[in-house]
Design a protein around this motif. Structure first.
Motif, PDB file in Angstrom:
ATOM      1  N   ILE A   1      38.609  40.023  41.576  1.00  9.90           N
ATOM      2  CA  ILE A   1      37.484  40.010  42.517  1.00  9.90           C
ATOM      3  C   ILE A   1      36.157  39.890  41.775  1.00  9.90           C
ATOM      4  O   ILE A   1      35.307  39.053  42.100  1.00  9.90           O
ATOM      5  CB  ILE A   1      37.515  41.277  43.397  1.00  9.90           C
ATOM      6  CG1 ILE A   1      38.708  41.220  44.344  1.00  9.90           C
ATOM      7  CG2 ILE A   1      36.223  41.423  44.182  1.00  9.90           C
ATOM      8  CD1 ILE A   1      38.936  42.506  45.099  1.00  9.90           C
ATOM      9  N   VAL A   2      35.990  40.730  40.737  1.00 10.69           N
ATOM     10  CA  VAL A   2      34.722  40.700  39.987  1.00 10.69           C
ATOM     11  C   VAL A   2      34.556  39.347  39.297  1.00 10.69           C
ATOM     12  O   VAL A   2      33.448  38.777  39.263  1.00 10.69           O
ATOM     13  CB  VAL A   2      34.681  41.866  38.978  1.00 10.69           C
ATOM     14  CG1 VAL A   2      33.422  41.777  38.115  1.00 10.69           C
ATOM     15  CG2 VAL A   2      34.720  43.195  39.697  1.00 10.69           C
TER      16      VAL A   2
ATOM     17  N   LEU B   1      29.264  36.959  32.553  1.00  7.56           N
ATOM     18  CA  LEU B   1      29.596  38.352  32.894  1.00  7.56           C
ATOM     19  C   LEU B   1      31.082  38.526  33.218  1.00  7.56           C
ATOM     20  O   LEU B   1      31.647  39.603  33.086  1.00  7.56           O
ATOM     21  CB  LEU B   1      28.781  38.798  34.118  1.00  7.56           C
ATOM     22  CG  LEU B   1      27.301  39.136  33.941  1.00  7.56           C
ATOM     23  CD1 LEU B   1      26.702  39.518  35.284  1.00  7.56           C
ATOM     24  CD2 LEU B   1      27.158  40.289  32.974  1.00  7.56           C
TER      25      LEU B   1
ATOM     26  N   LEU C   1      41.024  44.149  41.155  1.00  9.12           N
ATOM     27  CA  LEU C   1      39.584  44.340  41.023  1.00  9.12           C
ATOM     28  C   LEU C   1      38.996  43.395  39.973  1.00  9.12           C
ATOM     29  O   LEU C   1      37.877  42.870  40.131  1.00  9.12           O
ATOM     30  CB  LEU C   1      39.302  45.799  40.664  1.00  9.12           C
ATOM     31  CG  LEU C   1      37.858  46.250  40.824  1.00  9.12           C
ATOM     32  CD1 LEU C   1      37.356  45.969  42.231  1.00  9.12           C
ATOM     33  CD2 LEU C   1      37.734  47.733  40.528  1.00  9.12           C
ATOM     34  N   ALA C   2      39.768  43.150  38.891  1.00 12.46           N
ATOM     35  CA  ALA C   2      39.304  42.223  37.856  1.00 12.46           C
ATOM     36  C   ALA C   2      39.160  40.818  38.433  1.00 12.46           C
ATOM     37  O   ALA C   2      38.186  40.101  38.140  1.00 12.46           O
ATOM     38  CB  ALA C   2      40.268  42.223  36.673  1.00 12.46           C
TER      39      ALA C   2
ATOM     40  N   VAL D   1      33.467  36.790  41.894  1.00 13.42           N
ATOM     41  CA  VAL D   1      32.084  37.017  42.318  1.00 13.42           C
ATOM     42  C   VAL D   1      31.121  36.508  41.248  1.00 13.42           C
ATOM     43  O   VAL D   1      30.113  35.827  41.553  1.00 13.42           O
ATOM     44  CB  VAL D   1      31.855  38.509  42.616  1.00 13.42           C
ATOM     45  CG1 VAL D   1      30.374  38.818  42.781  1.00 13.42           C
ATOM     46  CG2 VAL D   1      32.610  38.919  43.865  1.00 13.42           C
ATOM     47  N   CYS D   2      31.410  36.802  39.985  1.00 11.97           N
ATOM     48  CA  CYS D   2      30.531  36.373  38.896  1.00 11.97           C
ATOM     49  C   CYS D   2      30.492  34.839  38.820  1.00 11.97           C
ATOM     50  O   CYS D   2      29.409  34.216  38.697  1.00 11.97           O
ATOM     51  CB  CYS D   2      30.997  36.926  37.554  1.00 11.97           C
ATOM     52  SG  CYS D   2      30.792  38.685  37.401  1.00 11.97           S
TER      53      CYS D   2
ATOM     54  N   PRO E   1      35.081  39.515  30.297  1.00 18.02           N
ATOM     55  CA  PRO E   1      36.075  40.587  30.081  1.00 18.02           C
ATOM     56  C   PRO E   1      37.026  40.762  31.263  1.00 18.02           C
ATOM     57  O   PRO E   1      38.212  41.059  31.066  1.00 18.02           O
ATOM     58  CB  PRO E   1      35.229  41.839  29.869  1.00 18.02           C
ATOM     59  CG  PRO E   1      33.863  41.506  30.316  1.00 18.02           C
ATOM     60  CD  PRO E   1      33.712  40.029  30.269  1.00 18.02           C
ATOM     61  N   PHE E   2      36.534  40.521  32.462  1.00 22.63           N
ATOM     62  CA  PHE E   2      37.395  40.694  33.630  1.00 22.63           C
ATOM     63  C   PHE E   2      38.426  39.575  33.728  1.00 22.63           C
ATOM     64  O   PHE E   2      39.563  39.795  34.123  1.00 22.63           O
ATOM     65  CB  PHE E   2      36.531  40.755  34.900  1.00 22.63           C
ATOM     66  CG  PHE E   2      35.452  41.802  34.794  1.00 22.63           C
ATOM     67  CD1 PHE E   2      35.776  43.150  34.827  1.00 22.63           C
ATOM     68  CD2 PHE E   2      34.138  41.456  34.593  1.00 22.63           C
ATOM     69  CE1 PHE E   2      34.792  44.117  34.690  1.00 22.63           C
ATOM     70  CE2 PHE E   2      33.155  42.410  34.448  1.00 22.63           C
ATOM     71  CZ  PHE E   2      33.482  43.745  34.501  1.00 22.63           C
TER      72      PHE E   2
END
Lengths: 179, 476
Positions: B17-18, B37, B14-15, B21-22, B40-41
């Protein structure tokens, strides 16, 4: 006809203080996600969508719903928020917190407890990552505002690099000094 | 059970993916703040897919709390986490999943270096899994995870309590040479049988000088006192573990895991323990058998240690379907036989009749607890009423044939507080006029006292005919 609930068993309960019920943590997670959603969907009726998804993701053990909730926030920020918004550091921290809480709650049953010490450990880990993420956010705002000033950009990147190197190079807390 | 592969945490996926996307959204829109953004991911995704291999042991251990005070209403356990990889315990968090019988699971998240006491409900007697649990470990930043491992459930064994001493009716045909009961055999004892002239084989200390002076005027004969031999009684306790009828009638129809509701088996345990303790206290021999025939009978013996063996065997009794027996249990000669059952079918009654016909002193103990009429539908109410009616007819048949049946629930005073003494709760929805169990019956203490008095009178008076007496019971 009499209606009476069938007798159920009695739950095992912890016998100590300093425990936070999981529904409180779930509520806080949903509230954080809803506030972030309200921030980026401000003035739009579509705000209902992230609110519902965020509340569902906090109370339903579904990785899909958590992913959709996070992506709704990220994409809505990219689309709706103006460039250089001062809310960026808040959004970076909030998105990270929502991510951590979603994934903490994901494998857990609906009810339960989490100790204050465990919450503090998670918060400490969160702050360690934010110690890098927040300067990056500030630098991004700087770059956005003073994109044409190469000096300002280089100074910001240099300061951030030095900060990150210091963070990486310092011994972890609790390690004895080698003096 | 433990998985061999490392844990597959969704955090990394999930990290990533996010982050993607960002970054893509920021590059497409030309906005560095959107890229920021992802920081952190990206930091969470950088360490990679770190997982800890399962060791096969759960990262928590639950033990009984030795400091817990006796007599507490709930059982106190201690949950002690440990680090899943043997690392410093403070670097891990442990998520324990706890499930008490009949309850949905609960989670308890702790640091690996802190303990937590737990309160769970325990049965009134018997062996039961009181808590199922398992645990998984993870790092505070959720980057590393140890897989969930289920542990062996916490199983406890609670011995049935010993109630106040009861009367102990005994058979006429006593055996053995020890004990406190006077048998009908001549021998060493305390009860006078006759005074007769000294014969070869008589002990000199048996000479009764007063009787000699009184009866032998010429002083040519010595008179001796002859006594009845002392003997111990033999008792066989037979427990019917084919059914465990819960006190709450709603639980009769509930599917799923067994709930901690006292049932007929608990009543049987307590009543059997109390009867056994009463007989053992006066030196009698007590044996224990069950109707299911799955275990060997506990041999007939005496003494305080034997009482502990009986209590342990009773605590270990759970519901076991009856097996087809090649032959019925055979009580020792002259034994008193007490059958503890809910009398829901004809088998216990058949055995009582059989042993009664063989000349044993028999008694039944009705182990249906005081009922909490909590059934929720009319069909369930009819089913409960029919079951109780059938049981009552069965017991009345036994009474008519001279076999006494006592109410066993009176042996445990804790059950008395749950419902009225009539055998049903004070439920306004229950119609006492149509409830087949409005007759409370004779409780165990009073019934055994009456039975002992009748047995003693019959023995002392030499034996009336064994037909029905005033109470409808007969003494063989």
């Amino acid at each position: 006809m009499r209606t009476r609930r069938t007798a159920v068993g009695v739950r095992a309960v912890p016998d100590r203080r300093g425990l936070v019920p999981l529904p409180v943590v779930r509520g806080a997670t949903a509230l954080t996600a809803v506030l972030l959603g309200a921030l980026v969907w401000d003035g739009s009726a579509w705000v209902v969508l992230p609110v519902v998804v965020a509340a569902g993701a906090a109370f339903v053990a579904s990785i899909g719903m958590a992913s959709v909730s996070l992506l709704l926030l990220v994409v809505a920020y990219a689309v709706n928020m103006p460039a250089g918004s001062p809310w960026l550091p808040v959004f970076v921290a909030g998105l990270h917190a929502v991510f951590l809480l979603y994934l903490l709650l994901l494998p857990l049953p609906l009810r339960g407890w989490i100790s204050g010490a465990a919450l503090r450990a998670i918060a400490w880990s969160f702050l360690r990552l934010q110690a890098v993420a927040q300067p990056v956010a500030v630098l991004a705002l700087l770059v956005d505002d003073a994109g044409s000033s190469i000096v300002a950009v280089l100074a910001g990147v240099g300061a951030l690099s030095a900060w990150v190197l210091w963070l990486v190079g310092r011994p972890p807390p609790g390690t004895p000094d080698r003096a | 059970m433990a998985r061999r592969a490392g844990a597959r945490s969704p955090v990394w996926a999930l990290a990533v993916i996010v982050t993607l996307v960002c970054v893509v959204a920021g590059l497409v829109s030309g906005r560095p703040d959107t890229v920021a953004l992802a920081t952190p991911f990206a930091l969470l995704a950088l360490p990679g897919r770190t997982g800890t291999r399962a060791t096969g042991e759960p990262p928590v251990r639950i033990t009984a709390d030795q400091r817990a005070g006796a007599g507490a209403s709930r059982l106190r356990l201690v949950l002690a986490p440990r680090s899943p990889d043997g690392d410093a315990a403070g670097h891990w968090l442990i998520a324990a999943i706890l499930a008490a019988p009949g309850c949905p699971p609960d989670a308890l998240v702790l640091r690996a270096d802190e303990e937590c006491p737990l309160l769970v409900d325990a049965p009134l007697s018997g062996e039961l899994d009181v808590l199922s649990y398992g645990a998984a470990g993870f790092k505070p930043d959720l980057s590393g995870a140890a897989p969930f491992v289920a542990a062996t459930p916490v199983r406890i064994s609670i011995l049935p309590p010993v109630g106040p001493a009861l009367a102990h009716p005994v058979s006429r045909r006593l055996v053995g040479l020890a004990g406190t009961h006077a048998s009908r055999r001549p021998g060493e004892g305390g009860e006078l049988r006759s005074i007769a002239p000294l014969q070869p084989g008589d002990r000199l200390r048996r000479i009764d000088w007063r009787a000699t002076a009184r009866r032998s005027t010429d002083q040519d004969r010595l008179m001796v006192r002859r006594t009845f031999a002392d003997a111990e009684a033999s008792v066989l306790l037979v427990v019917d573990q084919g059914h465990d009828l819960p006190a709450s009638t709603a639980a009769w129809f509930a599917a799923g895991p067994r709930r901690l509701v006292p049932g007929s088996l608990h009543v049987a345990r307590v009543a059997a323990t109390t009867v056994a303790a009463s007989y053992l206290a006066v030196g009698d021999r007590v044996g224990l058998d069950d109707l299911s025939g799955t275990r060997r009978a506990l041999r007939s013996a005496a003494g305080a240690r034997h009482l502990e063996q009986i209590r342990t065997r009773l605590a270990g009794m759970s519901v076991v379907p009856r097996r087809r027996r090649h032959r019925d249990p055979v009580p020792p000669q002259g034994a008193v036989v007490v059958v503890f059952s809910a009398f829901l079918d004809a088998e216990p009654a058949r055995l009582l009749r059989l042993w009664h016909a063989q000349g044993h002193l028999v008694a039944g103990v009705d182990c249906v607890p005081p009922l909490d009429r909590s059934e929720s539908t009319a069909a369930q109410a009819h089913a409960v009423r029919l079951t109780l009616l059938r049981q009552r007819l069965l017991l009345e048949d036994l009474q008519r044939e001279g076999i006494p049946v006592f109410r066993g629930a009176s042996a445990d005073p804790r059950l008395g507080g749950r419902a009225g003494s009539s055998g049903t709760s004070e439920d306004p929805g229950t119609d006492p006029g149509t409830d087949p169990r409005t007759d409370p019956g004779t409780d165990l203490a009073a019934g055994l006292r009456l039975l002992a008095r009748q047995a003693g009178r019959r023995t002392g008076q030499g034996f009336g005919q064994g037909s029905r007496q005033g109470s409808g019971w007969s003494i063989p």
